[in-house]
Design a protein around this motif. Structure first.
Motif, PDB file in Angstrom:
ATOM      1  N   GLY A 193      42.537  40.979  41.486  1.00  0.00           N
ATOM      2  CA  GLY A 193      43.305  41.487  42.613  1.00  0.00           C
ATOM      3  C   GLY A 193      44.772  41.147  42.594  1.00  0.00           C
ATOM      4  N   ASP A 226      40.008  40.975  49.881  1.00  0.00           N
ATOM      5  CA  ASP A 226      38.855  41.015  48.971  1.00  0.00           C
ATOM      6  C   ASP A 226      38.273  39.632  48.684  1.00  0.00           C
ATOM      7  N   ARG A 229      34.551  39.185  49.787  1.00  0.00           N
ATOM      8  CA  ARG A 229      33.694  40.110  49.028  1.00  0.00           C
ATOM      9  C   ARG A 229      33.462  39.587  47.620  1.00  0.00           C
TER      10      ARG A 229
END
Length: 295
Positions: A193, A226, A229
């Motif tokens: 990310g 994120d 997750r």
């Protein structure tokens, strides 16, 4: 028996968007405080950067690292200490002369980047095994420098955590392993990310995992929204996890995080998925460290 999952807490990082977060850990004392609260919440490993107490900006000063490490050790905590070697890897070309460093550059010699590791001998330190466009800066993992850093870590008895941001970084890490510069079972951290690097998608994590050396230990994290997750995805895929204010500043929309809250949320996810949170002694056994806190 349920699988034991290690939680690493990345306490403060080196980003510059810390000022809006209440009580963000900047001084050595604040960083130690957050390390100990993360341990209470369930973290076994603390990943540590340091910051200039006056400006809050990322620093590579040995004395600041020394104060943090001393504070953790003097507390009697059984935390596993993981020091960054990321400071000193960034380069921004000058606007008028691209061969000269511009604002934001902190590029340093490999000896300078591991000076605090050699001096303080933590349990673990990071080794970023590749070059990438880290947002609007270039982070340089020059192979000859990586070899020097890995050699210094080996001689100091410090286990490298191999931070990989792209598929090619895993291949670079394998080369270091093949050359005998990384001893024992390798430990990988998959970093997802980061702007302009590998995206935080399940298929990306799966592919990166498939490229690791057989039997390697690994963890993964993603930044921002994120983060949680990726905790779930890493647990389901058989890995370990990382959370912390280095990676995300929020628990959810409009709710600022703390390191202990982030660790507690990771613990809840791990347990909800039928796994168990590893203690520091568990983590030492899993990744092959000596027993008991570092000295």
């Amino acid at each position: 028996m349920s699988r034991k999952v290690i939680i690493t807490c990345a306490i403060t990082g080196g980003h510059s968007n810390f000022a809006k977060v209440p009580d963000f850990p900047i001084s050595p004392g604040q960083i130690v405080r957050d390390c100990l609260s993360a341990r209470q919440a369930g973290a076994s490993i603390v990943h540590i950067h340091v910051r200039d107490p006056e400006t809050g900006q990322h620093s590579g000063e040995l004395e600041l690292f020394r104060q943090v490490v001393k504070g953790i050790r003097d507390s009697g905590s059984d935390l596993i200490i993981n020091l960054t070697t990321g400071w000193g890897g960034r380069f921004v070309p000058g606007e008028d002369n691209v061969q000269k460093p511009g604002p934001g550059t902190n590029f340093a010699s490999p000896e300078r980047r591991v000076k605090h590791v050699v001096e303080l001998r933590p349990d673990i330190c990071t080794l970023d095994v590749g070059t990438l466009n880290f947002g609007e800066q270039v982070f340089i993992g020059f192979p000859p420098h990586l070899r020097k850093m890995a050699s210094a870590m080996r001689e100091a008895g410090v286990k490298p955590e191999l931070e990989v941001f792209e598929l090619g970084h895993i291949e670079t890490a394998k080369s270091l392993i093949a050359e005998g510069l990384i001893e024992g079972t390798p430990l990988f951290q998959m970093c997802l990310g980061i702007p302009n690097a590998a995206p935080p998608r399940p298929e990306v994590l799966s592919l990166m995992q498939s490229m690791l050396p057989e039997g390697a230990n690994w963890a993964a994290f993603a930044i921002g929204r994120d983060s949680f997750r990726m905790v779930a995805q890493a647990v389901l895929a058989g890995g370990h996890v990382r959370v912390g204010l280095e990676d995300t500043l929020y628990m959810g929309p409009g709710e600022f995080a703390t390191n202990s809250k982030l660790v507690d949320r990771a613990r809840q996810i791990i347990e909800a998925l039928g796994a168990e949170v590893a203690t520091p002694d568990d983590a030492r056994a899993i990744i092959g460290l000596r027993r008991g806190p570092s000295k």
